[in-house]
Design a protein around this motif. Structure first.
Motif, PDB file in Angstrom:
ATOM      1  N   SER A 522       0.827  -1.222   0.000  1.00  0.00           N
ATOM      2  CA  SER A 522       0.000   0.000   0.000  1.00  0.00           C
ATOM      3  C   SER A 522       0.854   1.263   0.000  1.00  0.00           C
ATOM      4  N   ASP A 523       2.128   1.141   0.397  1.00  0.00           N
ATOM      5  CA  ASP A 523       3.034   2.298   0.365  1.00  0.00           C
ATOM      6  C   ASP A 523       3.691   2.491  -0.991  1.00  0.00           C
ATOM      7  N   GLU A 525       4.291   3.346  -4.922  1.00  0.00           N
ATOM      8  CA  GLU A 525       3.819   4.229  -5.980  1.00  0.00           C
ATOM      9  C   GLU A 525       4.624   3.940  -7.237  1.00  0.00           C
ATOM     10  N   GLN A 532       1.601  11.027 -13.775  1.00  0.00           N
ATOM     11  CA  GLN A 532       0.919  10.729 -12.524  1.00  0.00           C
ATOM     12  C   GLN A 532       1.641   9.591 -11.796  1.00  0.00           C
ATOM     13  N   TRP A 533       1.482   9.600 -10.477  1.00  0.00           N
ATOM     14  CA  TRP A 533       1.992   8.500  -9.660  1.00  0.00           C
ATOM     15  C   TRP A 533       0.797   7.715  -9.147  1.00  0.00           C
ATOM     16  N   VAL A 534       0.873   6.412  -9.302  1.00  0.00           N
ATOM     17  CA  VAL A 534      -0.262   5.546  -8.985  1.00  0.00           C
ATOM     18  C   VAL A 534       0.063   4.725  -7.750  1.00  0.00           C
ATOM     19  N   ARG A 535      -0.830   4.809  -6.778  1.00  0.00           N
ATOM     20  CA  ARG A 535      -0.684   3.979  -5.580  1.00  0.00           C
ATOM     21  C   ARG A 535      -1.366   2.638  -5.818  1.00  0.00           C
TER      22      ARG A 535
END
Length: 582
Positions: A522-523, A525, A532-535
């Protein structure tokens, strides 16, 4: 040491060295001949195995059509079903005879595996026949699915036979790798294409919309077909392929991935809007099955290319071996002739001259001018140079053999590794997991299984592109490598799904590991589209041997169910026997 003794000793040394080098060359080429022969012998049982798998898969067509008939079954359907069964029985008999004959590199358990598949087929036919005795109105969708999937379950029993035979052929002659693997992939594509059609049978027979389970099965099968298409195209388009293989692949693209997919999309749309299909299961099979035949033609074209390649290697090795033996004979004849000429024209005259000089000295007590001894001759230097050249060639051959062995080991490692993530692939993971479970049974330690699936992975691919999806998979793989101990196993199980087996791990430790893993993911990216940065998040399922036991299938099934529980609970969850609140 007298000169003639020295030359005799030198001649003996040269003779032994020459025989050793020629013997080494002959041994190497004889091994190449044997390897090519072994690969040719294994290709025939492999073809028999692929045909047997094809016939079992083909039998599902008339079986599904018969399940769609009302009672009583029409004579046409009955005849078609009996003919299909007869073809399958003949193919299994041919495979049983082929593996019973045995061959170098063929595992000893092959006959038992074929017999197990034969027994499973007989049991599946019994389920089908029992269903066919029921009137159409009493054939529930669940009963039809049971009959269909009983037939589907037979083919996986034959898959290990073909895999083992293909592995033996590749081990005997590694150059066959792409062709043999391509043929196996084509056979798998035909099987999954048939399986996809079988998923439609129950809904078509009952005229009902697809159930959620059927939708899931259809989506999973289509995903596997897409993977096989990609893998086959890599092998067909890469390298120097004959026109027959390229033409066969183009036909597959046009018919199965063109015409057949259009039909499938049409039926799927109808299944999503009420189940008014406008065609029966038999009609569907009549339109769908013929478009799968080009896949078999591709398989046969790749097998033919593999056979021709093995025959070319066999002929080449035989020719080189014969030339080596002929060269050895010529070389030995030349060496004998040289020694004979040297003995007669140099050594004997020299001995006679020496004897004459000694006789004169004894008799007249004075030295006379003796003939000058011959200076070192270029022929001697040429012989030494030839020996050194042979030694250099032998060293070079050894270097090439070591390079070949290194490449074989590299290919073996690559075949067990997922190319994108660097983790074990599904086959390698399952083999290693079986070994770990055997150790756990022997020494009595606990193990745990963790299955994780990246949440919303398809949306990530669709929104940010496959490159972002690949980076996401690689990032998760790196997290796994960071979190795992040396004794643990990890692998990519397919698509966006990963699997972990933890050794010497009790249930609480397994759960804590899964929680840490979920948090680490979950941390993460990854860069997506337009900067864009996607989590990412993942859903994880945990199973342990204390609750499930040490059977691999049971551990995987329990972990899979737990994972889907986590997904159903809202994703980004860890689930064991019950949902763990985060």
């Amino acid at each position: 040491m007298q000169l003639h003794r020295m030359l005799q000793l030198l001649g003996a040394v040269v003779l032994v060295a020459t025989m050793a080098l020629v013997g080494r060359m002959a041994t190497t080429e004889w091994q190449a001949v044997s390897s090519a022969s072994d690969s040719l012998r294994l290709l025939e049982p492999l073809r028999a195995g692929l045909v047997a798998m094809e016939m079992v898969s083909r039998e599902r067509g008339p079986t599904n059509a018969a399940l769609g008939d009302a009672m009583p079954m029409t004579q046409v359907r009955s005849d078609a079903l009996q003919q299909a069964r007869l073809r399958t029985d003949r193919a299994l008999i041919a495979l049983r005879d082929a593996v019973a004959a045995g061959s170098p590199g063929m595992p000893a358990e092959m006959p038992q595996r074929v017999e197990a598949a034969t027994v499973a087929l007989a049991q599946a036919r019994t389920v089908v026949d029992q269903t066919l005795t029921l009137p159409g109105a009493r054939r529930s969708a669940e009963r039809i699915r049971s009959a269909v999937y009983a037939m589907v379950a037979v083919v996986p029993l034959l898959a290990p036979v073909n895999t083992a035979l293909a592995g033996g052929a590749q081990q005997a002659y590694p150059a066959l790798g792409d062709d043999v693997q391509g043929a196996l992939l084509a056979a798998d594509l035909r099987e999954y294409a048939g399986l996809l059609g079988s998923h439609f049978t129950a809904a078509l027979v009952k005229g009902e919309p697809f159930s959620p389970a059927e939708h899931r099965a259809i989506d999973e099968t289509r995903g596997r077909i897409a993977q096989l298409r990609f893998l086959i195209e890599l092998r067909v388009r890469g390298g120097d392929r004959p026109a027959s293989v390229l033409q066969a692949w183009e036909t597959v693209e046009a018919r199965y991935f063109g015409t057949a997919q259009t039909l499938l999309e049409s039926v799927l749309r109808e299944g999503d809007t009420g189940g008014r299909y406008g065609l029966t299961a038999a009609d569907f099979a009549a339109r769908y099955v013929p478009d799968m035949n080009p896949v078999l033609e591709l398989r046969d074209a790749l097998l033919l290319q593999a056979r021709e390649g093995a025959m070319r290697e066999h002929d080449r090795a035989v020719q080189v071996l014969l030339w080596a033996l002929l060269g050895a004979a010529v070389l030995l004849a030349a060496l004998g002739s040289a020694l004979y000429v040297l003995q007669r024209r140099v050594l004997r005259p020299l001995v006679r001259a020496t004897g004459a000089l000694h006789a004169l000295a004894d008799r007249e007590h004075k030295a006379e001018a003796a003939p000058q001894p011959p200076a070192p001759q270029d022929e001697v230097a040429a012989v030494i140079g030839a020996v050194r050249l042979l030694q250099q060639q032998t060293r070079r051959r050894h270097e090439l053999e070591r390079e070949r062995d290194r490449l074989i080991e590299q290919l073996r490692e690559q075949s067990a590794t997922d190319y994108l993530t660097g983790l074990r692939n599904r086959r390698s993971f399952i083999a290693a997991a079986h070994d770990m479970l055997l150790q756990a049974q022997r020494y009595g330690f606990d193990v745990a299984m963790v299955l994780l699936d990246i949440d919303w992975f398809k949306q990530l691919n669709d929104s940010h592109g496959h490159a972002a999806g690949d980076r996401a998979l690689q990032a998760v793989a790196q997290v796994l490598r960071t979190e795992l101990r040396e004794t643990d196993l990890a692998g990519r199980f397919g698509g966006e799904e990963f699997v972990v087996m933890l050794s010497h791990c009790d249930p609480e430790a397994a759960l804590q590991f899964a929680l840490r893993l979920r948090e680490a993911i979950s941390d993460l990216e990854v860069p997506g589209a337009e900067g864009q940065w996607v989590r990412m998040t993942a859903s994880l399922g945990v199973a342990n041997s204390r609750s499930v036991g040490l059977a691999l299938e049971a551990l995987l099934s329990a972990a899979d169910k737990a994972m889907y529980s986590a997904k159903n609970a809202g994703r980004d969850q860890v689930a064991e026997s019950q949902l763990v609140t985060l």
